[in-house]
Design an enzyme around this catalytic site. Structure first.
Site, PDB file in Angstrom:
ATOM      1  N   ASP A 285       0.651  -1.098   0.307  1.00 37.01           N
ATOM      2  CA  ASP A 285      -0.024   0.006   0.112  1.00 37.01           C
ATOM      3  C   ASP A 285       0.609   1.190   0.002  1.00 37.01           C
ATOM      4  OD1 ASP A 285      -1.387  -2.549   1.187  1.00 37.01           O
ATOM      5  OD2 ASP A 285      -3.229  -0.740   2.095  1.00 37.01           O
TER       6      ASP A 285
ATOM      7  N   GLU B 134      -6.188 -11.756  -3.094  1.00 36.83           N
ATOM      8  CA  GLU B 134      -6.330 -12.442  -1.531  1.00 36.83           C
ATOM      9  C   GLU B 134      -7.462 -13.662  -1.461  1.00 36.83           C
ATOM     10  OE1 GLU B 134      -5.240 -10.020   1.425  1.00 36.83           O
ATOM     11  OE2 GLU B 134      -3.410  -9.349   0.754  1.00 36.83           O
TER      12      GLU B 134
ATOM     13  N   LYS C   2     -10.961 -10.760  -4.261  1.00 35.71           N
ATOM     14  CA  LYS C   2     -11.198  -9.577  -4.126  1.00 35.71           C
ATOM     15  C   LYS C   2     -10.959  -7.633  -4.102  1.00 35.71           C
ATOM     16  CE  LYS C   2      -9.154  -9.090   1.034  1.00 35.71           C
ATOM     17  NZ  LYS C   2      -8.150  -8.749   1.533  1.00 35.71           N
TER      18      LYS C   2
HETATM   19  C1  BGC Z   1      -5.488  -5.842   0.685  1.00 35.87           C
HETATM   20  C2  BGC Z   1      -4.326  -6.159   0.618  1.00 35.87           C
HETATM   21  C3  BGC Z   1      -4.073  -5.144   1.596  1.00 35.87           C
HETATM   22  C4  BGC Z   1      -3.739  -5.290   3.061  1.00 35.87           C
HETATM   23  C5  BGC Z   1      -3.228  -4.127   3.883  1.00 35.87           C
HETATM   24  C6  BGC Z   1      -6.261  -6.269   2.338  1.00 35.87           C
HETATM   25  O1  BGC Z   1      -7.211  -6.432   3.054  1.00 35.87           O
HETATM   26  O2  BGC Z   1      -6.285  -7.189   0.090  1.00 35.87           O
HETATM   27  O3  BGC Z   1      -4.383  -5.891  -0.695  1.00 35.87           O
HETATM   28  O4  BGC Z   1      -2.464  -4.663   1.367  1.00 35.87           O
HETATM   29  O5  BGC Z   1      -5.735  -5.328   3.413  1.00 35.87           O
HETATM   30  O6  BGC Z   1      -4.688  -2.472   3.693  1.00 35.87           O
END
Ligand code: BGC
Length: 759
Positions: free
Chosen positions: A332, A473, A587
């Site tokens: 992020d 994910e 997701k």
């Molecule tokens: C997301 C990831 C992200 C993480 C932290 C997860 O829910 O799928 O892409 O890096 O949250 O924000």
């Protein structure tokens, strides 16, 4: 009034006039203030740990209960309790005749106003942007009729902590008329000093005494107030840890004494001036839609207050809003938080990338541990860069069993994402010194990891990545995730560019680097071979790219239909047996993400993929809507672009995301979507991009807005951009060092310093 109990006076603030207890966690995050060193939750002045009051401080990582390291919520130096005529008056009590909680986004100050029949109270608090270790508070208490008032304030060590108690000892004392609490963390024995000093002004006689408890040190002030004798309390709190300095106690006391001498008014003015300078760089002004203006500034504000600029530290996925996600960086940071800084204030981006350099050894340790060479950056990266993500992150809430998620070992795209951003930083700043001194080492070591982790498929004569997790994910253990393979190839290409630059410009530095990293000429040739032979999923006859091998064969079902199959609303949708695993439901959409980061796909391909993946995306990640908005703008899907803009901007404000997933608390501010507001407006609505030193604009202003303006910085040249639906005007700053090449919707022009161009 907007939705969800939100109001604004001037589009640079948010306030509520009634308190909704069910949203206490979320509003505590939304109304918070901070300065990149610390974040103070926007809870009420008399809130305690039961109300999720917290002051989260950077660089205080510690493991309380053997589960994982997280930032500490330090003792609360702004503790306040008010009793009038023997009755507690709470800022969020039931019997108030007036209630208002307002965060002034322009100057990062929180004000609580609350009244009863007897008293009218106002409390202002802020975390100084001028003196980042200082918290300030001003209380004004007016009696409506004569009454007995007891105000208790001081330092409360009994704090909210999501994974156990972090402190093993508390030493409390009174120093120079102020209060001091020294606490020590359990795992790493970090010393934390919180020093407090308060000054009272009151026409009436005031009785004051100090009360030292086990974890609290309070001063109690009692007075008989009349309407003519208001009580005014001004106080400062200084916070230092032994990770900030070798002498935290002395600095806390000195800093406190000097700010106290300066006085509350001066401290507030200096803080305001700092904020004004920040808004000059980052503000996005929107005319014609007050709600969107406020939403935009709210998100920019949060991107600012959660970014540590004072040290080489990460930007947390929940920033400094709480301990969730451990105050640590994910991908992020590079992909969502940094673009705003890259194009407005690149020094900050450089600082964050330096943090990645400082944590290279952690990334190397992670690679070694998993049997690879090079640098594999942590999925959850704290101070040292060692992997903080535990093997078991979520819980199957139906069976109660732990889930072995593979975020920490299969989500390899984080390493090329770091390399991608290093290269972007170089492109927009031209900062070769950084590239050669820091970037080259990171990129070479990331490429080494990418080589080491790749699989050369002899039969197909191509490099592949197998057993992966892409950004989506919900699908773990997949092969050839397009986002990962593409990012890997890009990284290798740019690494070769750096390598060739150094070969020409600094061969001795290159030789030293190759020696240090144990990379041979032959390995560099393998990088070249990988670029040529990297498997990138093809575009099929419908123009669609398969997200990973075998994805098209999964059950095709909508996210809405899938939701009806849940046994429990809070269960995890992904690996190993969540509802989405055997389906095409995503997701977050990897291809949409890829298109935001790489402009080299034809528009009809981008459209075809958007059309395919968008209805299959659940947006279970707060990162997802913003990327959809950017791409929708680029392909002329204006309704989608605007709808996703609002969705992304309100993730926190409308409290739309899950605070608990698979049994794990993941609430707090979603700093990635906050940072992404800048991308939605500038990359999306303004169609801004930079290539070959040309600034491109392809505006698509939402029909809901009249005008929008912002500032970009390219190689230290500043351009003010103002667009309406009819025209876009660019103004080059007088101090610019060069004329800039501009392209507006395919029309090229030059922008001279001090001049403007329009179309
Ligand atoms: C997301 C990831 C992200 C993480 C932290 C997860 O829910 O799928 O892409 O890096 O949250 O924000």
């Amino acid at each position: 009034m907007f939705e969800n109990n939100l109001n604004s006076e001037n589009c640079f603030d948010l306030y509520e006039t009634s308190f909704v207890p069910e949203q206490e966690i979320t509003t505590g995050s939304n109304y918070m203030f901070g300065n990149g060193y610390m974040g103070y939750r926007g809870t009420h002045p008399d809130a305690t740990k039961e109300n999720y009051a917290a002051c989260i401080v950077t660089d205080t990582y510690d493991n309380a209960d053997g589960k994982w390291q997280e930032l500490c919520n330090v003792p609360n130096g702004l503790y306040l309790d008010i009793v009038v005529n023997g009755q507690k008056v709470s800022a969020f009590g039931d019997s108030l005749s007036h209630y208002k909680r307002r965060i002034d986004i322009e100057t990062a100050k929180l004000t609580n106003e609350f009244s009863t029949d007897d008293v009218a109270i106002s409390v202002e608090r802020f975390a100084s942007m001028d003196q980042i270790h200082i918290l300030s508070m001003r209380l004004v208490l007016r009696a409506k009729q004569t009454c007995d008032v007891v105000v208790t304030t001081g330092i409360n060590g009994d704090v909210w902590s999501i994974n156990g108690e972090h402190f093993s000892e508390y030493n409390l004392s009174e120093v120079n008329g102020g209060l001091l609490m020294h606490s020590v963390t359990k795992e790493l024995h970090t010393d934390i000093y919180v020093a407090e000093k308060a000054v009272f002004q009151c026409g009436a006689e005031v009785k004051e005494n100090i009360d030292i408890g086990d974890k609290q040190v309070f001063r109690k002030v009692a007075a008989k107030l009349t309407p003519e004798t208001p009580l005014v309390l001004e106080k400062f709190v200084a916070i230092y840890s032994s990770n900030d300095t070798d002498n935290p106690k002395e600095l806390a006391l000195d800093n406190l004494a000097s700010v106290q001498k300066d006085g509350y008014q001066n401290a507030a003015e200096k803080h305001d001036i700092r904020w004004q300078a920040l808004w000059d760089k980052y503000d996005i002004k929107i005319a014609g839609n007050d709600r969107d203006q406020t939403l935009t500034r709210f998100n920019l504000y949060h991107n600012i207050i959660h970014t540590p600029t004072h040290a080489l530290l990460p930007i947390g996925a929940r920033g400094l809003s709480c301990q969730a996600y451990q105050g640590a960086a994910f991908w992020d940071q590079e992909v969502f938080n940094l673009p705003m800084y890259l194009y407005t204030d690149p020094e900050i981006a450089r600082n964050v990338l330096r943090y990645r350099y400082e944590t290279l050894n952690g990334a190397r340790r992670k690679a070694r541990k998993l049997g690879y060479r090079g640098a594999f950056y942590a999925w959850i990266s704290g101070k040292t860069g060692d992997e903080l993500c535990p093997d078991f992150f979520f819980k199957d809430i139906v069976s109660g069993r732990k889930i072995r998620n593979h975020f920490n070992c299969w989500q390899i795209h984080v390493s090329p994402d770091v390399a991608y951003t290093i290269w972007k930083y170089y492109e927009v700043t031209g900062d070769k010194e950084f590239l050669h001194q820091y970037g080259a080492e990171m990129m070479l070591d990331i490429s080494l990891f990418l080589l080491s982790r790749s699989f050369y498929n002899v039969d197909k004569d191509r490099y592949e990545y197998i057993r992966l997790l892409g950004p989506d994910e919900y699908h773990e253990n997949v092969d050839n995730n397009i986002f990962t393979n593409y990012q890997a190839r890009y990284t290798l290409q740019k690494t070769i560019e750096v390598y060739e630059q150094l070969t020409k410009e600094n061969p001795s530095q290159l030789a030293a680097l190759m020696n240090k990293l144990d990379i041979s000429e032959e390995t560099v040739n393998t990088f070249r071979h990988m670029i040529e032979k990297m498997y990138i999923q093809p575009i099929n006859e419908n123009g669609v790219i398969e997200q990973f091998d075998g994805y098209f064969g999964l059950e095709d079902v909508t996210p809405e239909e899938l939701a009806t199959r849940l046994i429990d609303k809070a269960e995890y949708w992904g690996w190993p047996n969540g509802v989405a695993v055997h389906t095409q439901v995503l997701k977050q959409a990897d291809l949409v993400q890829l298109f935001v980061m790489h402009d080299d796909f034809d528009e009809d391909v981008v459209k075809a993929n958007f059309d395919y993946y968008e209805p299959r995306t659940e947006h279970g990640s707060s990162l997802s809507p913003a990327m959809h908005s950017v791409i929708a703008s680029k392909i002329g899907y204006d309704d989608f672009a605007y709808r996703y803009f609002v969705k992304s901007c309100t993730v926190d404000l409308y409290n739309t995301n899950k605070a608990i997933s698979g049994g794990t608390f993941i609430g707090g501010i979603h700093t990635a979507s906050c940072g992404a507001v800048w991308q939605m407006v500038v990359f999306g609505f303004a169609g801004f991009s930079v290539s070959d030193d040309t600034l491109h604009f392809k505006p698509a202003l939402p029909a809901e807005w009249d005008e929008c303006s912002f500032r970009v910085n390219h190689k230290a040249n500043i351009v003010d951009v103002k667009m309406s639906r009819e025209c876009i005007v660019l103004e080059g700053h007088k101090q610019n060092m060069a004329a800039l090449r501009i392209d507006i919707g395919g029309h090229g022009m030059m922008l001279e310093p001090g001049q403007s161009v329009s179309r």
